[in-house]
Design a protein around this motif. Structure first.
Motif, PDB file in Angstrom:
ATOM      1  N   SER A   1       0.923  11.111  -9.075  1.00 20.23           N
ATOM      2  CA  SER A   1      -0.211  11.492  -9.918  1.00 20.23           C
ATOM      3  C   SER A   1      -0.773  12.858  -9.549  1.00 20.23           C
ATOM      4  O   SER A   1      -1.542  13.438 -10.323  1.00 20.23           O
ATOM      5  N   ARG A   2      -0.397  13.385  -8.400  1.00 25.59           N
ATOM      6  CA  ARG A   2      -0.851  14.718  -7.990  1.00 25.59           C
ATOM      7  C   ARG A   2       0.155  15.806  -8.362  1.00 25.59           C
ATOM      8  O   ARG A   2      -0.100  16.994  -8.155  1.00 25.59           O
TER       9      ARG A   2
ATOM     10  N   TYR B   1       0.805  -1.216   0.000  1.00 23.22           N
ATOM     11  CA  TYR B   1       0.000   0.000   0.000  1.00 23.22           C
ATOM     12  C   TYR B   1       0.843   1.273   0.000  1.00 23.22           C
ATOM     13  O   TYR B   1       0.482   2.264  -0.638  1.00 23.22           O
TER      14      TYR B   1
ATOM     15  N   GLU C   1       1.777   2.131  -3.404  1.00 22.20           N
ATOM     16  CA  GLU C   1       0.630   2.668  -4.136  1.00 22.20           C
ATOM     17  C   GLU C   1       0.354   4.116  -3.732  1.00 22.20           C
ATOM     18  O   GLU C   1       0.000   4.946  -4.573  1.00 22.20           O
ATOM     19  N   TYR C   2       0.521   4.425  -2.455  1.00 22.81           N
ATOM     20  CA  TYR C   2       0.351   5.813  -2.015  1.00 22.81           C
ATOM     21  C   TYR C   2       1.410   6.710  -2.640  1.00 22.81           C
ATOM     22  O   TYR C   2       1.146   7.881  -2.981  1.00 22.81           O
TER      23      TYR C   2
ATOM     24  N   ARG D   1       2.762   6.268  -5.554  1.00 25.79           N
ATOM     25  CA  ARG D   1       2.328   6.490  -6.937  1.00 25.79           C
ATOM     26  C   ARG D   1       1.219   7.535  -6.993  1.00 25.79           C
ATOM     27  O   ARG D   1       1.129   8.315  -7.950  1.00 25.79           O
ATOM     28  N   GLU D   2       0.362   7.538  -5.981  1.00 22.52           N
ATOM     29  CA  GLU D   2      -0.690   8.559  -5.922  1.00 22.52           C
ATOM     30  C   GLU D   2      -0.079   9.949  -5.755  1.00 22.52           C
ATOM     31  O   GLU D   2      -0.566  10.926  -6.339  1.00 22.52           O
ATOM     32  N   ALA D   3       0.999  10.054  -4.970  1.00 18.79           N
ATOM     33  CA  ALA D   3       1.691  11.334  -4.822  1.00 18.79           C
ATOM     34  C   ALA D   3       2.228  11.816  -6.166  1.00 18.79           C
ATOM     35  O   ALA D   3       2.176  13.011  -6.482  1.00 18.79           O
TER      36      ALA D   3
END
Length: 234
Positions: free
Chosen positions: A32-33, A22, A25-26, A28-30
């Motif tokens: 994407s922002r 996880y 994945e977090y 990767r979310e950073a």
């Protein structure tokens, strides 16, 4: 089961029952922002372009670094946490310098990307650390263009994008990239068009780096006046 879910959620060294990390994945979310960066490979070498997040008209645009020189022949564009990107740039510079000292030649773009990716991957399985919340597009005058993601994965691209709306940006690139562009100018047009999409771009909002025509070739950044020639109209 709630304490178990929290353990999988908080520990980057612990797989969830369905095989997920996880924290990666977090990270990767950073990414994407973050403001997007684009790379386009051409017959004359790769082009890097990035949107600069100018939060205020008082900010000096050149102080917002999205494209970094690694060695004379290599550069990276970043998306995600700027401080994490700065650390990975140092890792890349250390790898490039070490290769020159050991072999008396510049490091290949593929080897450079993998050296940075190896360092990134270590932070997905080491306690007391966290994954890097940034992704890099690594480009070299040898024609290489590679992405390094927060999981330590390396992928080669003809044209790639990282950061916010990366999927949509790649779709624009795919529509305009039937064949490898023959010139840097065409590569710059594709990169800036993908970054702009339906919007207008001001030259100070964008950073662009390309190989120059010297021998040996080195990366150089375009001035605002040069970028203005290629910036899509609103």
């Amino acid at each position: 089961m709630e304490p178990d879910r929290q353990a999988y959620d908080r520990g980057q060294t612990i797989f969830s029952p369905d095989g997920r990390l996880y924290q990666v994945e977090y990270a990767r979310e950073a990414v994407s922002r973050g403001s997007p960066s684009v790379g386009v490979r051409t017959a004359e070498g790769p082009v890097l372009a990035a949107r600069r997040p100018l939060r205020s008209p008082l900010i000096e645009p050149e102080s917002v670094a999205k494209i970094h020189e690694i060695d004379d022949h290599a550069a990276v564009a970043a998306a995600g946490h700027a401080a994490d990107a700065r650390r990975l740039v140092e890792v890349g510079r250390e790898a490039a310098t070490g290769h020159r000292i050991r072999y008396d030649e510049p490091i290949g773009t593929d080897a450079l990307a993998r050296a940075v990716a190896d360092h990134v991957q270590e932070h997905t399985q080491t306690g007391g650390s966290r994954p890097y919340g940034t992704a890099l597009l690594v480009a070299g005058t040898d024609g290489g263009l590679f992405e390094v993601d927060p999981g330590g994965t390396v992928a080669g691209w003809r044209a790639g994008a990282i950061g916010a709306d990366a999927g949509e940006v790649r779709s624009v690139l795919a529509e305009g990239l039937e064949d490898e562009p023959g010139t840097l100018d065409r590569g710059i047009e594709l990169a800036l068009g993908a970054l702009a999409r339906e919007d207008s771009l001001e030259p100070e909002e964008v950073a662009v780096a390309t190989p120059d025509a010297g021998e040996p070739a080195t990366f150089s950044r375009l001035s605002s006046a040069e970028i203005d020639r290629f910036t899509p109209a609103s």
